[in-house]
Write a protein that holds these residues in place. Structure first.
Motif, PDB file in Angstrom:
ATOM      1  N   SER A  23      -2.319   2.050  -9.538  1.00  0.00           N
ATOM      2  CA  SER A  23      -2.003   3.463  -9.332  1.00  0.00           C
ATOM      3  C   SER A  23      -1.582   3.722  -7.890  1.00  0.00           C
ATOM      4  CB  SER A  23      -3.233   4.319  -9.663  1.00  0.00           C
ATOM      5  OG  SER A  23      -3.601   4.141 -11.016  1.00  0.00           O
ATOM      6  N   PRO A  24      -0.485   4.455  -7.694  1.00  0.00           N
ATOM      7  CA  PRO A  24      -0.035   4.790  -6.340  1.00  0.00           C
ATOM      8  C   PRO A  24      -0.955   5.830  -5.713  1.00  0.00           C
ATOM      9  CG  PRO A  24       1.316   5.897  -7.965  1.00  0.00           C
ATOM     10  CD  PRO A  24       0.406   4.984  -8.729  1.00  0.00           C
ATOM     11  N   GLY A  25      -0.796   6.024  -4.420  1.00  0.00           N
ATOM     12  CA  GLY A  25      -1.607   7.026  -3.730  1.00  0.00           C
ATOM     13  C   GLY A  25      -1.634   6.783  -2.244  1.00  0.00           C
ATOM     14  N   GLN A  26      -2.617   7.364  -1.601  1.00  0.00           N
ATOM     15  CA  GLN A  26      -2.726   7.283  -0.144  1.00  0.00           C
ATOM     16  C   GLN A  26      -3.821   6.301   0.254  1.00  0.00           C
ATOM     17  OE1 GLN A  26      -4.432  10.648   2.299  1.00  0.00           O
ATOM     18  NE2 GLN A  26      -2.293  10.788   2.995  1.00  0.00           N
ATOM     19  N   ILE A  27      -3.527   5.481   1.269  1.00  0.00           N
ATOM     20  CA  ILE A  27      -4.537   4.552   1.783  1.00  0.00           C
ATOM     21  C   ILE A  27      -5.613   5.356   2.494  1.00  0.00           C
ATOM     22  CG2 ILE A  27      -4.997   2.656   3.374  1.00  0.00           C
ATOM     23  CD1 ILE A  27      -2.167   1.669   2.945  1.00  0.00           C
ATOM     24  N   THR A  28      -6.841   5.232   2.004  1.00  0.00           N
ATOM     25  CA  THR A  28      -7.962   5.980   2.598  1.00  0.00           C
ATOM     26  C   THR A  28      -8.959   5.059   3.289  1.00  0.00           C
ATOM     27  OG1 THR A  28      -9.065   5.923   0.439  1.00  0.00           O
ATOM     28  CG2 THR A  28      -7.797   7.902   0.988  1.00  0.00           C
ATOM     29  N   GLY A  29      -8.747   3.765   3.181  1.00  0.00           N
ATOM     30  CA  GLY A  29      -9.653   2.830   3.841  1.00  0.00           C
ATOM     31  C   GLY A  29      -9.070   1.436   3.939  1.00  0.00           C
ATOM     32  N   ILE A  30      -9.330   0.790   5.077  1.00  0.00           N
ATOM     33  CA  ILE A  30      -8.913  -0.595   5.299  1.00  0.00           C
ATOM     34  C   ILE A  30     -10.115  -1.312   5.895  1.00  0.00           C
ATOM     35  CG2 ILE A  30      -7.374  -2.138   6.559  1.00  0.00           C
ATOM     36  CD1 ILE A  30      -5.275   0.052   6.570  1.00  0.00           C
ATOM     37  N   GLU A  31     -10.687  -2.261   5.139  1.00  0.00           N
ATOM     38  CA  GLU A  31     -11.922  -2.916   5.577  1.00  0.00           C
ATOM     39  C   GLU A  31     -11.804  -4.432   5.518  1.00  0.00           C
ATOM     40  OE1 GLU A  31     -15.235  -1.549   3.337  1.00  0.00           O
ATOM     41  OE2 GLU A  31     -14.889   0.592   3.793  1.00  0.00           O
ATOM     42  N   MET A  32     -12.332  -5.093   6.537  1.00  0.00           N
ATOM     43  CA  MET A  32     -12.387  -6.553   6.554  1.00  0.00           C
ATOM     44  C   MET A  32     -13.432  -7.018   5.539  1.00  0.00           C
ATOM     45  SD  MET A  32     -13.342  -9.048   9.751  1.00  0.00           S
ATOM     46  CE  MET A  32     -12.020  -8.348  10.749  1.00  0.00           C
ATOM     47  N   ILE A  46      -8.441  -8.585   3.703  1.00  0.00           N
ATOM     48  CA  ILE A  46      -8.639  -7.160   3.963  1.00  0.00           C
ATOM     49  C   ILE A  46      -8.659  -6.393   2.643  1.00  0.00           C
ATOM     50  CG2 ILE A  46      -7.797  -5.144   5.213  1.00  0.00           C
ATOM     51  CD1 ILE A  46      -8.547  -7.492   7.027  1.00  0.00           C
ATOM     52  N   SER A  47      -9.653  -5.525   2.484  1.00  0.00           N
ATOM     53  CA  SER A  47      -9.737  -4.674   1.291  1.00  0.00           C
ATOM     54  C   SER A  47      -8.991  -3.370   1.541  1.00  0.00           C
ATOM     55  CB  SER A  47     -11.204  -4.366   0.954  1.00  0.00           C
ATOM     56  OG  SER A  47     -11.877  -5.550   0.580  1.00  0.00           O
ATOM     57  N   ILE A  48      -8.136  -3.019   0.608  1.00  0.00           N
ATOM     58  CA  ILE A  48      -7.354  -1.786   0.706  1.00  0.00           C
ATOM     59  C   ILE A  48      -7.901  -0.765  -0.298  1.00  0.00           C
ATOM     60  CG2 ILE A  48      -5.056  -0.754   0.541  1.00  0.00           C
ATOM     61  CD1 ILE A  48      -5.346  -2.790   2.807  1.00  0.00           C
ATOM     62  N   PHE A  49      -8.226   0.423   0.195  1.00  0.00           N
ATOM     63  CA  PHE A  49      -8.724   1.497  -0.662  1.00  0.00           C
ATOM     64  C   PHE A  49      -7.653   2.575  -0.785  1.00  0.00           C
ATOM     65  CE2 PHE A  49     -12.375  -0.691   0.922  1.00  0.00           C
ATOM     66  CZ  PHE A  49     -13.340  -0.602  -0.080  1.00  0.00           C
ATOM     67  N   ILE A  50      -7.375   2.962  -2.012  1.00  0.00           N
ATOM     68  CA  ILE A  50      -6.408   4.028  -2.278  1.00  0.00           C
ATOM     69  C   ILE A  50      -7.139   5.166  -2.981  1.00  0.00           C
ATOM     70  CG2 ILE A  50      -4.339   4.660  -3.590  1.00  0.00           C
ATOM     71  CD1 ILE A  50      -3.250   1.901  -3.102  1.00  0.00           C
ATOM     72  N   ASN A  51      -6.984   6.355  -2.420  1.00  0.00           N
ATOM     73  CA  ASN A  51      -7.668   7.547  -2.961  1.00  0.00           C
ATOM     74  C   ASN A  51      -9.176   7.306  -3.094  1.00  0.00           C
ATOM     75  OD1 ASN A  51      -5.103   8.680  -3.139  1.00  0.00           O
ATOM     76  ND2 ASN A  51      -4.856   8.130  -5.300  1.00  0.00           N
ATOM     77  N   ASP A  52      -9.729   6.659  -2.032  1.00  0.00           N
ATOM     78  CA  ASP A  52     -11.173   6.405  -1.908  1.00  0.00           C
ATOM     79  C   ASP A  52     -11.708   5.381  -2.911  1.00  0.00           C
ATOM     80  OD1 ASP A  52     -11.497   8.223   0.220  1.00  0.00           O
ATOM     81  OD2 ASP A  52     -11.576   9.899  -1.201  1.00  0.00           O
ATOM     82  N   LYS A  53     -10.829   4.628  -3.566  1.00  0.00           N
ATOM     83  CA  LYS A  53     -11.273   3.585  -4.479  1.00  0.00           C
ATOM     84  C   LYS A  53     -10.632   2.255  -4.082  1.00  0.00           C
ATOM     85  CE  LYS A  53     -11.918   6.574  -8.517  1.00  0.00           C
ATOM     86  NZ  LYS A  53     -11.537   6.817  -9.928  1.00  0.00           N
ATOM     87  N   PHE A  54     -11.425   1.175  -4.218  1.00  0.00           N
ATOM     88  CA  PHE A  54     -10.869  -0.146  -3.916  1.00  0.00           C
ATOM     89  C   PHE A  54      -9.666  -0.404  -4.817  1.00  0.00           C
ATOM     90  CE2 PHE A  54     -10.504  -4.653  -5.046  1.00  0.00           C
ATOM     91  CZ  PHE A  54     -10.222  -5.185  -3.792  1.00  0.00           C
ATOM     92  N   ALA A  55      -8.562  -0.828  -4.214  1.00  0.00           N
ATOM     93  CA  ALA A  55      -7.330  -1.068  -4.975  1.00  0.00           C
ATOM     94  C   ALA A  55      -7.006  -2.557  -5.081  1.00  0.00           C
ATOM     95  CB  ALA A  55      -6.164  -0.319  -4.347  1.00  0.00           C
ATOM     96  N   PHE A  56      -6.964  -3.242  -3.948  1.00  0.00           N
ATOM     97  CA  PHE A  56      -6.613  -4.662  -3.959  1.00  0.00           C
ATOM     98  C   PHE A  56      -6.941  -5.261  -2.592  1.00  0.00           C
ATOM     99  CE2 PHE A  56      -2.877  -2.028  -3.148  1.00  0.00           C
ATOM    100  CZ  PHE A  56      -2.445  -2.485  -1.919  1.00  0.00           C
ATOM    101  N   GLY A  57      -6.931  -6.574  -2.547  1.00  0.00           N
ATOM    102  CA  GLY A  57      -7.156  -7.284  -1.288  1.00  0.00           C
ATOM    103  C   GLY A  57      -5.871  -7.896  -0.787  1.00  0.00           C
ATOM    104  N   LEU A  58      -5.752  -8.016   0.537  1.00  0.00           N
ATOM    105  CA  LEU A  58      -4.563  -8.602   1.152  1.00  0.00           C
ATOM    106  C   LEU A  58      -4.973  -9.556   2.271  1.00  0.00           C
ATOM    107  CD1 LEU A  58      -2.135  -5.562   1.663  1.00  0.00           C
ATOM    108  CD2 LEU A  58      -1.985  -7.325  -0.106  1.00  0.00           C
TER     109      LEU A  58
END
Length: 249
Positions: free
Chosen positions: A35-44, A52-64
């Motif tokens: 689901s598209p949206g806004q990045i609300t968190g970037i955590e190691m 790095i864990s990417i959170f979109i709309n306050d939910k974990f989305a995927f790792g990079l």
């Protein structure tokens, strides 16, 4: 299922735990069409500082991988559409596949078939594998022609293997038939196969010194040379050269 019922009765519980970073890499790539949206968190990530864990709309989305994060200048508040997310996920999978392949090649030279099999075992998609293999050839990390040539020379000189066994082993490693024959054609004119087979036969004879039955000794020596990959003609010629009849008199 019966297996599940037996485990339930015994109270056995399976624990799914990654035993090493390499085990963790076996996890299939993240699902597409997130689901598209806004990045609300970037955590190691705790277990791997490069992830790095990417959170979109306050939910974990995927790792990079951190390199993908930096390359695309991702930051909190940034909006991502579905196409961008899929592109990031694919870029991450490509990077992980390259790292896995290079680590695999670090132990010894490999064939294209071996590398593809390894990456498939880590659940990478064929499109990603194709890209990695192409890049490895460009970097000269992969070269099936050179592999076949060196493998043939090594097995002949240091193992005393004949053409038949070398051919079988190269086929098992996934080398194309044309490259196998090319390597053998380059080997045979420059080397005396009979002489090399005789060296191996003389070594084998030391283990057969207690065999008094001449027929059995010849048979065992013949079978040994054939197992080593020599033709029946070469095996017979070597045995005649050794003149076992005279040796036993």
């Amino acid at each position: 299922m019966a297996w599940q019922r037996r485990n339930k009765k015994s109270g056995y519980k399976r624990k799914y735990k990654a035993k090493s970073p390499e085990d963790a890499e076996n996890t299939p790539p993240p699902a597409r069409n997130l689901s598209p949206g806004q990045i609300t968190g970037i955590e190691m990530q705790k277990k791997n500082a490069k992830r790095i864990s990417i959170f979109i709309n306050d939910k974990f989305a995927f790792g990079l991988h951190q390199d993908v994060l930096l390359q695309h200048a991702l930051h909190s508040g940034m909006s991502l559409d579905a196409a961008q997310i899929n592109m990031l996920v694919e870029a991450d999978a490509l990077l992980r596949a390259k790292e896995a392949a290079i680590m695999y090649l670090g132990h010894r030279a490999r064939t294209e078939h071996e590398v593809r099999t390894k990456l498939r075992g880590k659940a990478f998609e064929e499109e990603i594998i194709d890209q990695v293999v192409k890049r490895l050839y460009e970097l000269s990390y992969l070269d099936d022609e050179q592999f076949a040539s060196r493998y043939t020379q090594n097995r002949f000189q240091y193992k005393g293997y004949g053409p038949q066994r070398i051919r079988t082993e190269l086929r098992r490693l996934g080398i194309a038939p044309a490259l196998i024959e090319q390597a053998l054609e380059a080997l045979l004119p420059a080397n005396d196969v009979v002489a090399r087979a005789q060296v191996e036969a003389e070594k084998r004879l030391r283990r057969l010194r207690n065999e008094k039955d001449l027929y059995k000794k010849r048979r065992k020596l013949f079978d040994f040379l054939v197992r080593r990959g020599h033709t029946s003609e070469v095996a017979r010629e070597v045995i005649e050269k050794l003149n076992l009849d005279a040796a036993d008199t």
